[in-house]
Design an enzyme around this catalytic site. Structure first.
Site, PDB file in Angstrom:
ATOM      1  N   GLN A  91       0.849  -1.200   0.000  1.00 27.25           N
ATOM      2  CA  GLN A  91       0.000   0.000   0.000  1.00 27.25           C
ATOM      3  C   GLN A  91       0.883   1.249   0.000  1.00 27.25           C
ATOM      4  OE1 GLN A  91      -3.461  -0.658   3.009  1.00 27.25           O
ATOM      5  NE2 GLN A  91      -1.766  -1.953   3.655  1.00 27.25           N
ATOM      6  N   ASN A  92       2.187   1.035   0.175  1.00 24.94           N
ATOM      7  CA  ASN A  92       3.118   2.154   0.309  1.00 24.94           C
ATOM      8  C   ASN A  92       3.433   2.768  -1.051  1.00 24.94           C
ATOM      9  OD1 ASN A  92       3.121   1.402   2.963  1.00 24.94           O
ATOM     10  ND2 ASN A  92       5.110   0.354   2.882  1.00 24.94           N
ATOM     11  N   VAL A  93       3.696   4.045  -1.027  1.00 20.90           N
ATOM     12  CA  VAL A  93       3.995   4.769  -2.278  1.00 20.90           C
ATOM     13  C   VAL A  93       5.463   5.210  -2.299  1.00 20.90           C
ATOM     14  CG1 VAL A  93       1.605   5.569  -2.477  1.00 20.90           C
ATOM     15  CG2 VAL A  93       3.260   6.998  -1.279  1.00 20.90           C
ATOM     16  N   HIS A 108      -1.374   1.591  -4.261  1.00 19.71           N
ATOM     17  CA  HIS A 108      -1.765   2.996  -4.083  1.00 19.71           C
ATOM     18  C   HIS A 108      -0.861   3.946  -4.853  1.00 19.71           C
ATOM     19  CE1 HIS A 108      -3.950   1.890  -0.082  1.00 19.71           C
ATOM     20  NE2 HIS A 108      -4.607   1.507  -1.155  1.00 19.71           N
ATOM     21  N   ASN A 130       3.216  -6.933  13.431  1.00 21.78           N
ATOM     22  CA  ASN A 130       2.811  -5.577  13.784  1.00 21.78           C
ATOM     23  C   ASN A 130       2.928  -5.436  15.298  1.00 21.78           C
ATOM     24  OD1 ASN A 130       1.381  -3.157  14.287  1.00 21.78           O
ATOM     25  ND2 ASN A 130       0.166  -3.454  12.417  1.00 21.78           N
TER      26      ASN A 130
HETATM   27  C1  BV8 Z   1     -11.776   3.258  -3.168  1.00 21.31           C
HETATM   28  C2  BV8 Z   1      -2.841   8.085  -0.457  1.00 21.31           C
HETATM   29  C3  BV8 Z   1     -13.820   3.364  -4.356  1.00 21.31           C
HETATM   30  C4  BV8 Z   1      -1.518   7.587  -0.882  1.00 21.31           C
HETATM   31  C5  BV8 Z   1      -4.236   6.743   0.956  1.00 21.31           C
HETATM   32  C6  BV8 Z   1     -14.990  -0.556   1.186  1.00 21.31           C
HETATM   33  C7  BV8 Z   1     -14.542  -0.887  -0.096  1.00 21.31           C
HETATM   34  C8  BV8 Z   1     -13.893   0.059  -0.886  1.00 21.31           C
HETATM   35  C9  BV8 Z   1     -13.655   1.351  -0.393  1.00 21.31           C
HETATM   36  C10 BV8 Z   1     -14.083   1.679   0.868  1.00 21.31           C
HETATM   37  C11 BV8 Z   1     -14.754   0.736   1.648  1.00 21.31           C
HETATM   38  N1  BV8 Z   1     -15.059   1.335   2.823  1.00 21.31           N
HETATM   39  C12 BV8 Z   1     -14.597   2.625   2.816  1.00 21.31           C
HETATM   40  C13 BV8 Z   1     -14.016   2.865   1.633  1.00 21.31           C
HETATM   41  C14 BV8 Z   1     -13.403   4.141   1.256  1.00 21.31           C
HETATM   42  C15 BV8 Z   1     -11.912   4.221   1.597  1.00 21.31           C
HETATM   43  C16 BV8 Z   1     -11.562   3.601   2.906  1.00 21.31           C
HETATM   44  O1  BV8 Z   1     -11.049   2.484   2.958  1.00 21.31           O
HETATM   45  N2  BV8 Z   1     -11.826   4.346   3.978  1.00 21.31           N
HETATM   46  C17 BV8 Z   1     -11.479   3.885   5.289  1.00 21.31           C
HETATM   47  C18 BV8 Z   1     -11.205   5.111   6.166  1.00 21.31           C
HETATM   48  C19 BV8 Z   1     -12.608   3.019   5.827  1.00 21.31           C
HETATM   49  N3  BV8 Z   1     -11.148   3.610   0.520  1.00 21.31           N
HETATM   50  C20 BV8 Z   1     -10.844   4.362  -0.530  1.00 21.31           C
HETATM   51  O2  BV8 Z   1     -11.231   5.506  -0.683  1.00 21.31           O
HETATM   52  C21 BV8 Z   1     -10.001   3.695  -1.612  1.00 21.31           C
HETATM   53  N4  BV8 Z   1     -10.672   3.924  -2.848  1.00 21.31           N
HETATM   54  O3  BV8 Z   1     -12.053   2.204  -2.741  1.00 21.31           O
HETATM   55  O4  BV8 Z   1     -12.565   3.956  -4.036  1.00 21.31           O
HETATM   56  C22 BV8 Z   1     -14.005   3.494  -5.818  1.00 21.31           C
HETATM   57  C23 BV8 Z   1     -14.157   2.338  -6.580  1.00 21.31           C
HETATM   58  C24 BV8 Z   1     -14.373   2.468  -7.925  1.00 21.31           C
HETATM   59  C25 BV8 Z   1     -14.407   3.736  -8.526  1.00 21.31           C
HETATM   60  C26 BV8 Z   1     -14.206   4.883  -7.748  1.00 21.31           C
HETATM   61  C27 BV8 Z   1     -13.996   4.773  -6.385  1.00 21.31           C
HETATM   62  C28 BV8 Z   1      -8.630   4.360  -1.729  1.00 21.31           C
HETATM   63  C29 BV8 Z   1      -7.788   4.061  -0.541  1.00 21.31           C
HETATM   64  C30 BV8 Z   1      -6.387   4.659  -0.710  1.00 21.31           C
HETATM   65  C31 BV8 Z   1      -6.330   5.938   0.036  1.00 21.31           C
HETATM   66  N5  BV8 Z   1      -4.994   6.499  -0.076  1.00 21.31           N
HETATM   67  N6  BV8 Z   1      -3.166   7.521   0.839  1.00 21.31           N
HETATM   68  C32 BV8 Z   1      -0.486   8.233   0.017  1.00 21.31           C
HETATM   69  O5  BV8 Z   1      -0.445   9.473   0.065  1.00 21.31           O
HETATM   70  O6  BV8 Z   1       0.272   7.469   0.639  1.00 21.31           O
HETATM   71  S1  BV8 Z   1      -4.587   6.138   2.501  1.00 21.31           S
HETATM   72  C33 BV8 Z   1      -3.224   5.597   3.345  1.00 21.31           C
HETATM   73  O7  BV8 Z   1      -3.675   4.436   4.075  1.00 21.31           O
HETATM   74  C34 BV8 Z   1      -2.026   5.101   2.553  1.00 21.31           C
HETATM   75  O8  BV8 Z   1      -2.288   4.791   1.204  1.00 21.31           O
HETATM   76  C35 BV8 Z   1      -1.670   3.815   3.284  1.00 21.31           C
HETATM   77  O9  BV8 Z   1      -0.949   2.996   2.476  1.00 21.31           O
HETATM   78  C36 BV8 Z   1      -3.006   3.290   3.597  1.00 21.31           C
HETATM   79  C37 BV8 Z   1      -3.048   2.193   4.631  1.00 21.31           C
HETATM   80  O10 BV8 Z   1      -2.394   2.641   5.807  1.00 21.31           O
HETATM   81  P1  BV8 Z   1      -1.256   1.672   6.422  1.00 21.31           P
HETATM   82  O11 BV8 Z   1      -0.265   1.407   5.359  1.00 21.31           O
HETATM   83  O12 BV8 Z   1      -1.890   0.503   7.074  1.00 21.31           O
HETATM   84  O13 BV8 Z   1      -0.568   2.637   7.487  1.00 21.31           O
HETATM   85  P2  BV8 Z   1      -1.114   2.999   8.951  1.00 21.31           P
HETATM   86  O14 BV8 Z   1      -0.347   4.195   9.412  1.00 21.31           O
HETATM   87  O15 BV8 Z   1      -2.609   3.022   8.959  1.00 21.31           O
HETATM   88  O16 BV8 Z   1      -0.672   1.737   9.851  1.00 21.31           O
HETATM   89  C38 BV8 Z   1       0.695   1.487  10.074  1.00 21.31           C
HETATM   90  C39 BV8 Z   1       0.775   0.210  10.902  1.00 21.31           C
HETATM   91  O17 BV8 Z   1       2.156  -0.135  11.054  1.00 21.31           O
HETATM   92  C40 BV8 Z   1       0.198   0.355  12.294  1.00 21.31           C
HETATM   93  O18 BV8 Z   1      -0.673  -0.744  12.540  1.00 21.31           O
HETATM   94  C41 BV8 Z   1       1.431   0.279  13.231  1.00 21.31           C
HETATM   95  O19 BV8 Z   1       1.132  -0.407  14.426  1.00 21.31           O
HETATM   96  C42 BV8 Z   1       2.385  -0.520  12.401  1.00 21.31           C
HETATM   97  N7  BV8 Z   1       3.816  -0.284  12.665  1.00 21.31           N
HETATM   98  C43 BV8 Z   1       4.403   0.854  13.146  1.00 21.31           C
HETATM   99  N8  BV8 Z   1       5.744   0.653  13.222  1.00 21.31           N
HETATM  100  C44 BV8 Z   1       5.990  -0.615  12.786  1.00 21.31           C
HETATM  101  C45 BV8 Z   1       4.768  -1.210  12.428  1.00 21.31           C
HETATM  102  N9  BV8 Z   1       4.680  -2.471  11.953  1.00 21.31           N
HETATM  103  C46 BV8 Z   1       5.824  -3.167  11.841  1.00 21.31           C
HETATM  104  N10 BV8 Z   1       7.047  -2.672  12.150  1.00 21.31           N
HETATM  105  C47 BV8 Z   1       7.154  -1.397  12.631  1.00 21.31           C
HETATM  106  N11 BV8 Z   1       8.371  -0.917  12.956  1.00 21.31           N
END
Ligand code: BV8
Ligand code: ZN
Length: 245
Positions: free
Chosen positions: A100-102, A118, A211
């Site tokens: 999911q990383n960019v 993504h 994680n």
């Molecule tokens: C879409 C931009 C529809 C890029 C991002 C059901 C189905 C489909 C869609 C939805 C749905 N329900 C809701 C939706 C809408 C939405 C969504 O999911 N909303 C959420 C809030 C519920 N989804 C969308 O809008 C997606 N689009 O489905 O469109 C559609 C279909 C057809 C036609 C038109 C439209 C698009 C989603 C992408 C959004 N883009 N960012 C950028 O700038 O990077 S979001 C962002 O979140 C990033 O992309 C990122 O990759 C993504 C996921 O986050 P994580 O990678 O998990 O990162 P996070 O910080 O959350 O967690 C980090 C974890 O690491 C933590 O758990 C932590 O504990 C852990 N950690 C920390 N340190 C360490 C570690 N682990 C290991 N080692 C360590 N050292």
């Protein structure tokens, strides 16, 4: 010993393996995650910075945020977790990385068969016609226009935008038939990507979650390793490498 009471039959050179990653795998490279206490979303409203509406409302704010992130990423290096995946990919004959990383760190670490669900922060495209556009570093902070009149933006998937259809379809197909999945450093909250580990599990894969924090997927994982990826993956590699030789 991580391999204790594990399904060792899933760890053979011919196992079909998926490494599914999120922002957490880049945390030890010094790159901010999104939802950790000090993450991006603790400082910014995601809808203002990672959505079409936010870009239309204040393009310079969005372009500046992506330029800052890009500069931080350029200074960062792949960490032991990214490098372990390259080592694993030499062990397992069939493996892919779905991220999911960019940030492009999987590629810089020499990982193979990478699906960037993504997009990629180092690429730009036209918001109108979608054409890929090369920009100098200097120009990336300001609003530029395509010949078609469309605004130029980072080539990443924003909220409400669909993921590259062929790529997400192939990702679902691959996880539906894999033997083993590692889900590493993702909070498992962003769909449709977050569905992939659940899909793998429902189709019989052995799924290992790495994680430090529990996630909505944790109850489903066959094995949850509550540790940083940069320490857990190299240890895991050593054990599996010994097991396969
Ligand atoms: C879409 C931009 C529809 C890029 C991002 C059901 C189905 C489909 C869609 C939805 C749905 N329900 C809701 C939706 C809408 C939405 C969504 O999911 N909303 C959420 C809030 C519920 N989804 C969308 O809008 C997606 N689009 O489905 O469109 C559609 C279909 C057809 C036609 C038109 C439209 C698009 C989603 C992408 C959004 N883009 N960012 C950028 O700038 O990077 S979001 C962002 O979140 C990033 O992309 C990122 O990759 C993504 C996921 O986050 P994580 O990678 O998990 O990162 P996070 O910080 O959350 O967690 C980090 C974890 O690491 C933590 O758990 C932590 O504990 C852990 N950690 C920390 N340190 C360490 C570690 N682990 C290991 N080692 C360590 N050292
Ligand atoms: Zn255009």
């Amino acid at each position: 010993m991580m391999l204790e009471n594990m399904r060792l039959d899933r760890f053979t050179r011919d196992s079909r393996v998926v490494f599914f990653t999120g922002a957490g795998i880049s945390a030890e490279s010094g790159i901010a995650t999104f939802r950790d206490p000090d993450g991006h979303w603790s400082k910014y409203d995601p809808m203002k910075l990672a959505s079409q509406a936010g870009f239309q409302e204040d393009p310079e704010l969005v372009l500046g945020w992506y330029a800052d992130r890009r500069e931080a990423i350029r200074k960062a290096k792949p960490n032991a977790a990214h490098i372990s995946i390259s080592n694993f990919q030499k062990l397992f004959r069939h493996s892919i990385v779905i991220t999911q990383n960019v940030d492009g760190l999987h590629e810089r670490a020499g990982n193979k068969s990478i699906y960037e669900l993504h997009g990629n922060i180092h690429r730009h495209k036209c918001n109108g016609c979608g054409k890929q556009v090369e920009l100098s570093n200097k120009k990336m902070r300001m609003l530029n226009y395509c010949e078609c009149g469309g605004k130029i933006r980072p080539d990443v998937v924003w909220f409400g935008e669909s993921l590259p259809l062929q790529m997400i379809n192939e990702a679902f197909e691959t996880v539906s038939s894999c033997d083993l999945m590692f889900t590493i450093g993702t909070s498992a909250q962003i769909y449709p990507a977050a569905q992939l580990p659940f899909e793998a599990k429902s189709k019989g894969a052995y799924v290992i979650e790495i994680n430090p924090e529990p996630t909505p997927f944790s109850p489903k994982a066959d094995l949850s390793i509550h540790d940083d990826a940069g320490s857990a993956l190299p240890k895991f590699y050593e054990e599996i490498h010994a097991q396969l030789n």
